[in-house]
Design a protein around this motif. Structure first.
Motif, PDB file in Angstrom:
ATOM      1  N   GLN A 133       0.838  -1.214   0.000  1.00  0.00           N
ATOM      2  CA  GLN A 133       0.000   0.000   0.000  1.00  0.00           C
ATOM      3  C   GLN A 133       0.869   1.258   0.000  1.00  0.00           C
ATOM      4  O   GLN A 133       0.550   2.242  -0.651  1.00  0.00           O
ATOM      5  N   VAL A 134       1.955   1.191   0.742  1.00  0.00           N
ATOM      6  CA  VAL A 134       2.869   2.344   0.776  1.00  0.00           C
ATOM      7  C   VAL A 134       3.466   2.551  -0.613  1.00  0.00           C
ATOM      8  O   VAL A 134       3.616   3.663  -1.094  1.00  0.00           O
ATOM      9  N   ARG A 135       3.759   1.446  -1.282  1.00  0.00           N
ATOM     10  CA  ARG A 135       4.318   1.546  -2.625  1.00  0.00           C
ATOM     11  C   ARG A 135       3.315   2.193  -3.586  1.00  0.00           C
ATOM     12  O   ARG A 135       3.672   3.027  -4.402  1.00  0.00           O
ATOM     13  N   LEU A 136       2.043   1.784  -3.479  1.00  0.00           N
ATOM     14  CA  LEU A 136       1.015   2.349  -4.352  1.00  0.00           C
ATOM     15  C   LEU A 136       0.989   3.869  -4.237  1.00  0.00           C
ATOM     16  O   LEU A 136       0.879   4.586  -5.234  1.00  0.00           O
ATOM     17  N   ARG A 137       1.074   4.355  -2.992  1.00  0.00           N
ATOM     18  CA  ARG A 137       1.065   5.798  -2.792  1.00  0.00           C
ATOM     19  C   ARG A 137       2.305   6.433  -3.412  1.00  0.00           C
ATOM     20  O   ARG A 137       2.225   7.437  -4.102  1.00  0.00           O
ATOM     21  N   ALA A 138       3.445   5.778  -3.177  1.00  0.00           N
ATOM     22  CA  ALA A 138       4.706   6.322  -3.693  1.00  0.00           C
ATOM     23  C   ALA A 138       4.686   6.414  -5.210  1.00  0.00           C
ATOM     24  O   ALA A 138       5.224   7.345  -5.796  1.00  0.00           O
ATOM     25  N   GLU A 139       4.028   5.439  -5.835  1.00  0.00           N
ATOM     26  CA  GLU A 139       3.965   5.453  -7.307  1.00  0.00           C
ATOM     27  C   GLU A 139       3.220   6.675  -7.829  1.00  0.00           C
ATOM     28  O   GLU A 139       3.516   7.188  -8.889  1.00  0.00           O
ATOM     29  N   ARG A 140       2.262   7.141  -7.050  1.00  0.00           N
ATOM     30  CA  ARG A 140       1.484   8.300  -7.509  1.00  0.00           C
ATOM     31  C   ARG A 140       2.300   9.575  -7.477  1.00  0.00           C
ATOM     32  O   ARG A 140       1.964  10.550  -8.128  1.00  0.00           O
ATOM     33  N   LEU A 141       3.341   9.585  -6.664  1.00  0.00           N
ATOM     34  CA  LEU A 141       4.066  10.829  -6.425  1.00  0.00           C
ATOM     35  C   LEU A 141       5.002  11.230  -7.561  1.00  0.00           C
ATOM     36  O   LEU A 141       5.524  12.337  -7.572  1.00  0.00           O
ATOM     37  N   ARG A 142       5.217  10.327  -8.500  1.00  0.00           N
ATOM     38  CA  ARG A 142       6.049  10.625  -9.663  1.00  0.00           C
ATOM     39  C   ARG A 142       7.387  11.239  -9.290  1.00  0.00           C
ATOM     40  O   ARG A 142       7.795  12.244  -9.861  1.00  0.00           O
ATOM     41  N   SER A 143       8.028  10.684  -8.272  1.00  0.00           N
ATOM     42  CA  SER A 143       9.365  11.183  -7.985  1.00  0.00           C
ATOM     43  C   SER A 143      10.302   9.992  -7.908  1.00  0.00           C
ATOM     44  O   SER A 143       9.901   8.903  -7.504  1.00  0.00           O
ATOM     45  N   ASP A 144      11.537  10.189  -8.329  1.00  0.00           N
ATOM     46  CA  ASP A 144      12.513   9.096  -8.345  1.00  0.00           C
ATOM     47  C   ASP A 144      12.746   8.553  -6.946  1.00  0.00           C
ATOM     48  O   ASP A 144      12.813   7.352  -6.729  1.00  0.00           O
ATOM     49  N   GLY A 145      12.860   9.510  -6.009  1.00  0.00           N
ATOM     50  CA  GLY A 145      13.200   9.132  -4.647  1.00  0.00           C
ATOM     51  C   GLY A 145      12.147   8.266  -3.994  1.00  0.00           C
ATOM     52  O   GLY A 145      12.467   7.351  -3.236  1.00  0.00           O
ATOM     53  N   ALA A 146      10.876   8.531  -4.296  1.00  0.00           N
ATOM     54  CA  ALA A 146       9.789   7.885  -3.556  1.00  0.00           C
ATOM     55  C   ALA A 146       9.878   6.361  -3.578  1.00  0.00           C
ATOM     56  O   ALA A 146       9.670   5.704  -2.563  1.00  0.00           O
ATOM     57  N   LEU A 147      10.211   5.793  -4.739  1.00  0.00           N
ATOM     58  CA  LEU A 147      10.240   4.335  -4.823  1.00  0.00           C
ATOM     59  C   LEU A 147      11.521   3.741  -4.249  1.00  0.00           C
ATOM     60  O   LEU A 147      11.638   2.528  -4.119  1.00  0.00           O
ATOM     61  N   ARG A 148      12.477   4.615  -3.913  1.00  0.00           N
ATOM     62  CA  ARG A 148      13.725   4.105  -3.333  1.00  0.00           C
ATOM     63  C   ARG A 148      13.718   4.160  -1.805  1.00  0.00           C
ATOM     64  O   ARG A 148      14.660   3.722  -1.157  1.00  0.00           O
ATOM     65  N   ILE A 149      12.636   4.703  -1.210  1.00  0.00           N
ATOM     66  CA  ILE A 149      12.586   4.825   0.253  1.00  0.00           C
ATOM     67  C   ILE A 149      12.590   3.435   0.888  1.00  0.00           C
ATOM     68  O   ILE A 149      11.757   2.601   0.549  1.00  0.00           O
ATOM     69  N   PRO A 150      13.521   3.169   1.815  1.00  0.00           N
ATOM     70  CA  PRO A 150      13.490   1.882   2.512  1.00  0.00           C
ATOM     71  C   PRO A 150      12.271   1.841   3.432  1.00  0.00           C
ATOM     72  O   PRO A 150      12.021   2.795   4.160  1.00  0.00           O
ATOM     73  N   VAL A 151      11.501   0.767   3.368  1.00  0.00           N
ATOM     74  CA  VAL A 151      10.268   0.704   4.145  1.00  0.00           C
ATOM     75  C   VAL A 151      10.192  -0.599   4.924  1.00  0.00           C
ATOM     76  O   VAL A 151      10.667  -1.642   4.464  1.00  0.00           O
ATOM     77  N   ILE A 152       9.649  -0.533   6.141  1.00  0.00           N
ATOM     78  CA  ILE A 152       9.258  -1.756   6.832  1.00  0.00           C
ATOM     79  C   ILE A 152       7.798  -1.591   7.244  1.00  0.00           C
ATOM     80  O   ILE A 152       7.374  -0.490   7.595  1.00  0.00           O
TER      81      ILE A 152
END
Ligand code: TYD
Ligand code: MG
Length: 456
Positions: A133-152
């Motif tokens: 779900q966090v990834r889905l949100r990040a995908e909407r943000l259209r920024s390179d950094g968003a999908l590289r954020i380390p998440v747990i």
């Protein structure tokens, strides 16, 4: 290893009990026992209050204390940096409160993405949503950094703390503090004891390792941070994310800031690719102002910045006793007060009419400086006269507080409000400086329009 255990402490008298009781056997108060974790005693026999080594320390004058340099970390979001007082202070604890759906996760994800693009180590702890779900949100943000954020995606407090210690990020988001669960406490996640314990342990590790933590917290319907107020005392900075989910505009305000002013506010708009800063809010609100009867422009203050917003009113004959009074974007009691003053000192009685007042765009104004705007909008609606400034085409702008005896009272930052109105050609502004009381302000606003109409 000795395990820590939980006990129950009365928040009224401090009495301790081994198990939860509805009524404190110390002071007799009901519902005051709160669960707490007790670390095992380390065999210290010192007097209460003595420091670990027991040696006294010599106080020194403040001038000899080295000044702390706060090299700030920019979040890449100008409005957010401003509210924080110039960016995130390393090792600080920031609490971001807001209603569900307002955009807390979006804002914090955007901030982490920007920090990551500037080579900062980041970590996103999602205790509410799955990593997908966090990834889905990040995908909407259209920024390179968003999908590289380390998440747990983790709710166990102990695991989160261990991960922080291992990863040692510079900035970490905990979304949300109410969803974390400490196994040593038997109470449910989100309870006062749990939230306090989670915040306390995160704070200790964050200070020790220099991790800046953005704690996301939910607010209750009444607008206060859910659960413990104690959280607000623990953290360095409390940001409030406000606005209505259905409207576009949202504001972020600092209600506490150990490293900056609490006068700042940032305005955002939710787009389909994230939150966008609104830098020219006044220009938009003025352009959209209707200039119809019942509309007036208020020179408001959003923190230390002036903001021009349209206030609209509708007055219609009522079938109800008592009639309706509906206010959105301002306090209902403030509307009641303005209507009472209008009736008593302005000669406009609305006892048999429904009155609706709306601050356009989802902006919340909670300052007495809005009184005059509310009064003029309602008067203009009741008399069906549209209000314009001197030139006749620009909408009328105003500000000022109404006293109970019908006088107009000055409010803070008059020069800044006037300058903002002048910037958009809204002159002259109706304000306490030029008019002593409500009656003369009403005459100036409504009277001149009437004579202009007759002349035409
Ligand atoms: P969210 O950040 O999840 O809110 P919170 O964490 O405060 O509960 O997002 C709030 C809403 O915004 C959600 O309903 C979806 C919407 N949204 C957009 O409109 N555009 C976007 O780019 C994103 C990420 C969310
Ligand atoms: Mg969220």
């Amino acid at each position: 290893m000795a395990r820590s255990s939980s006990i129950y402490v009365c928040s009224a008298c401090g009495h301790e009990a081994a198990r939860w009781e509805g009524r404190c056997s110390g002071c007799g108060e009901w519902n005051t026992l709160v669960e707490e974790v007790r670390a095992p005693a380390r065999g210290s026999r010192g007097k209460p209050g003595a420091s670990a080594s027991g040696a006294a320390v010599t106080p020194r004058p403040l001038a000899q204390v080295p000044a702390a340099e706060h090299a700030r970390l920019s979040t890449g979001i100008g409005e957010l940096d401003t509210v924080l007082g110039g960016g995130i202070v390393p090792g600080s604890l920031v609490l971001i409160g807001g209603a569900p759906g307002i955009g807390k996760s979006t804002l914090t994800t955007m901030a982490l993405a920007n920090l990551l693009e500037r080579d900062r180590r980041t970590l996103y702890v999602s205790a509410e949503e799955s990593a997908a779900q966090v990834r889905l949100r990040a995908e909407r943000l259209r920024s390179d950094g968003a999908l590289r954020i380390p998440v747990i995606a983790e709710t166990a407090l102990e695991t989160v703390l261990a991960t922080l210690e291992q990863e040692r990020p510079e900035v970490c988001v905990i979304d949300s503090v109410q969803a974390l669960h400490c196994a040593e406490l038997s109470s449910a996640a989100g309870s006062v004891a749990q939230v306090r314990e989670a915040a306390d342990r995160i704070m200790r590790i964050a200070k020790a390792l220099g991790i800046a933590v953005l704690l996301v917290g939910h607010v209750t319907k009444e607008g206060s941070l859910a659960g413990p107020r104690v959280l607000e005392h623990m953290v360095d900075c409390v940001l409030q994310f406000e606005g209505e989910r259905e409207r576009t505009y949202r504001t972020v305000r600092a209600v506490k800031n150990r490293f900056g002013s609490t006068n700042e506010a940032g305005v955002f708009e939710m787009h389909d690719h994230g939150l966008v800063e609104v830098l020219d809010a006044s220009a938009r609100f003025v352009a959209e102002a209707t200039r119809a009867a019942g509309s007036v422009v208020l020179c408001a203050m959003e923190g230390s910045r002036p903001l021009l917003v349209e206030v609209q009113a509708l007055v219609s004959s009522s079938e109800l006793v008592p009639p309706r009074r509906v206010a959105s974007g301002l306090e209902r009691n403030r509307l009641a007060l303005v209507l009472a003053v209008l009736g008593r000192h302005g000669g406009i009685g609305l006892g048999a009419a429904d009155v609706f007042v709306n601050v356009v765009g989802g902006v919340e104004v909670d300052e007495p400086g809005a009184d005059l705007a509310v009064a003029l909008a309602v008067a203009s609606a009741a008399k069906r006269v549209s209000l314009t400034a001197g030139s006749g085409t620009a909408p009328l702008a105003c500000f000022g507080e109404l006293g109970l005896t019908g006088e107009l009272r000055t409010v803070a930052h008059a020069e800044r409000r006037l300058a903002e109105a002048a910037k958009f050609g809204l002159t002259p502004v109706l304000e306490p400086g030029g008019h002593g009381n409500l009656r003369s302000a009403l005459d100036a606003a409504l009277g001149s329009q009437r004579s202009a109409k007759l002349a035409a």
